[in-house]
Design an enzyme around this catalytic site. Structure first.
Site, short mmCIF file in Angstrom:
data_model
loop_
_atom_site.label_atom_id
_atom_site.label_comp_id
_atom_site.label_asym_id
_atom_site.label_seq_id
_atom_site.Cartn_x
_atom_site.Cartn_y
_atom_site.Cartn_z
N LYS A 1 -4.64 1.89 20.68
CA LYS A 1 -5.20 0.66 21.29
C LYS A 1 -4.29 -0.53 20.98
CE LYS A 1 -8.12 0.21 17.18
NZ LYS A 1 -9.43 0.56 16.61
N TYR B 1 8.72 -29.87 12.75
CA TYR B 1 7.62 -30.74 13.19
C TYR B 1 6.81 -31.25 12.01
CZ TYR B 1 8.18 -28.84 17.93
OH TYR B 1 8.66 -28.49 19.15
C1 LIG Z 1 -9.32 1.45 15.54
C2 LIG Z 1 -10.21 2.60 15.34
C3 LIG Z 1 -9.76 3.74 14.63
C4 LIG Z 1 -8.43 3.80 13.94
O1 LIG Z 1 -8.51 3.09 12.72
P1 LIG Z 1 -7.29 3.01 11.70
O2 LIG Z 1 -7.84 2.30 10.53
O3 LIG Z 1 -6.22 2.21 12.38
O4 LIG Z 1 -6.84 4.39 11.43
C5 LIG Z 1 -10.61 4.83 14.58
N1 LIG Z 1 -11.82 4.81 15.16
C6 LIG Z 1 -12.30 3.72 15.82
C7 LIG Z 1 -13.66 3.76 16.43
C8 LIG Z 1 -11.51 2.58 15.92
O5 LIG Z 1 -11.98 1.50 16.56
#
Ligand SMILES: *Cc1c(COP(=O)(O)O)cnc(C)c1O
Length: 373
Positions: free
Chosen positions: A36, A265
């Protein structure tokens, strides 16, 4: 045009990390690679294609749109699980693209069933159970049953059931995770007793995969660990994983200014003595947190140098007085693979008050990703 500031991504380290995770798993446990948010900033499509070559055929993303992007990039044979519920308006597109959907309410089940029937296309779902995040999922056995009963089983296959841990990385409180697991197990066992079958029962993210081997079940969902980071630094050393990304830039300009010269800045920094300043063409529009102003660090010729003044949108300034012979074009490293001199991402996070997931996801599209083996 080639930009001299980029994220260098070592795909051999990705293979190494997958190998390390496989050492923890029995042959009966599948891996879902979580890609993701553009593969946590690493570039979802290239990461997915590389993982496919490594034998991974199950992916997960947060949004339907991320799933479609992978399908359009040619990942046509893999399973792609969408973690968040698909809006009604997008359900048909998700079905046509064979995205595996997450459901947990009878209303979602009814919409999905109706649309699959209308399209005369099969669809696959995983049932989500909320055991302690209060985020998504059926919160009781009754809610789970009501959801499953609302499905038209002629068109919808329930392939899996899952939950998500809130404290999988908390070394001090394993009891929280045990409690969530027990709730999850009670629900899937009760459903199985009623005749439901789930090919994939799953609950572990990266940290839980490392810390709770008894909870791997049929599948684990690994994200951050695959990219080479632990969720919490207290877990360092538990598994041999390496950061796969290193952020590189080069010195765009260097000069020496007198004492008492204001920098950037707002003049939040004045030089205390004659100071050699290097300017980088890298800023918060690329993903450098602005909170690293007057605090963050980079590395030049193996020496750590501080950011002075405010981080700008496209540039930042470093005090390189202590580095001999710096010149325009010299390579500068930010966080990344320590084997090639990258700084520890965790340290960057402590300095910027950001979370490492966040720094990775905030790396902008403008920053080129350069892949090598
Ligand atoms: C993002 C996510 C994962 C992966 O988590 P990590 O800590 O990056 O391994 C797994 N399951 C769900 C439902 C998630 O949203």
């Amino acid at each position: 045009m080639k930009r001299e500031t980029y994220a260098e991504i070592n795909l051999s380290n990705l293979a190494h990390n997958i190998h390390s995770f496989k050492q923890l798993l029995s042959n009966d446990t599948a891996i879902t690679s979580v890609i993701k948010a553009n593969g946590y900033g690493h570039g979802a499509v290239t990461i997915a294609k590389t993982l496919t070559e490594l034998g991974i055929d199950r992916f997960a993303v947060a949004l339907g749109q991320e799933g479609i992007e992978l399908r359009e990039a040619g990942l046509t044979d893999s399973s792609i699980l969408i973690f968040t519920p698909i809006d009604e308006a997008n359900v048909a597109e998700a079905i046509r693209n064979q995205l595996t959907m997450t459901i947990f309410t009878p209303a979602q089940a009814a919409i999905l069933s109706q649309q699959a029937r209308e399209l005369q296309l099969p669809a696959t779902v995983h049932l989500k159970v909320d055991t302690g995040m209060a985020r998504l999922g059926a919160r009781s056995l009754e809610e789970a049953i009501a959801t499953l009963e609302a499905l038209d089983t002629e068109w919808i296959t329930v392939e899996g059931i899952y939950t998500h841990f809130a404290n999988g990385d908390d070394l001090d409180h394993p009891e929280y995770t045990h409690q969530q697991f027990n709730t999850f197990r009670d629900i899937f066992e009760a459903l199985e007793e009623q005749g439901y079958h789930f090919t994939f029962k799953h609950c572990c993210n990266s940290s839980a995969t490392i810390r709770f081997p008894d909870y791997h079940l049929d599948m684990v969902r690994i994200g951050l660990g695959m990219y080479g980071y632990n969720t919490d630094s207290s877990m360092d050393g538990l598994l041999d994983i390496r950061p796969i990304m290193t952020i590189k830039s080069h010195i765009a300009h260097v000069k020496t200014v007198p004492a008492d010269t204001p920098v950037s800045y707002g003049w939040s920094h004045y030089t205390k003595q004659p100071t050699k300043i290097a300017t980088l063409a890298l800023g918060y529009a690329d993903g450098v947190p602005r909170s690293l102003s007057n605090g963050g660090q980079f590395k030049i010729r193996d020496q750590i140098v501080p950011i002075i003044g405010r981080v700008c949108m496209d540039q930042l300034m470093l005090d390189v007085s202590e580095v001999e012979e710096v010149a325009v074009g010299d390579t500068v490293l930010w966080f990344g693979d320590e084997a090639i001199g990258g700084l520890n991402l965790e340290d960057t996070c402590i300095m910027s008050n950001h979370y490492h997931y966040e720094v990775l996801c905030n790396l902008n599209q403008r920053l080129p990703r350069i892949y090598h083996n």
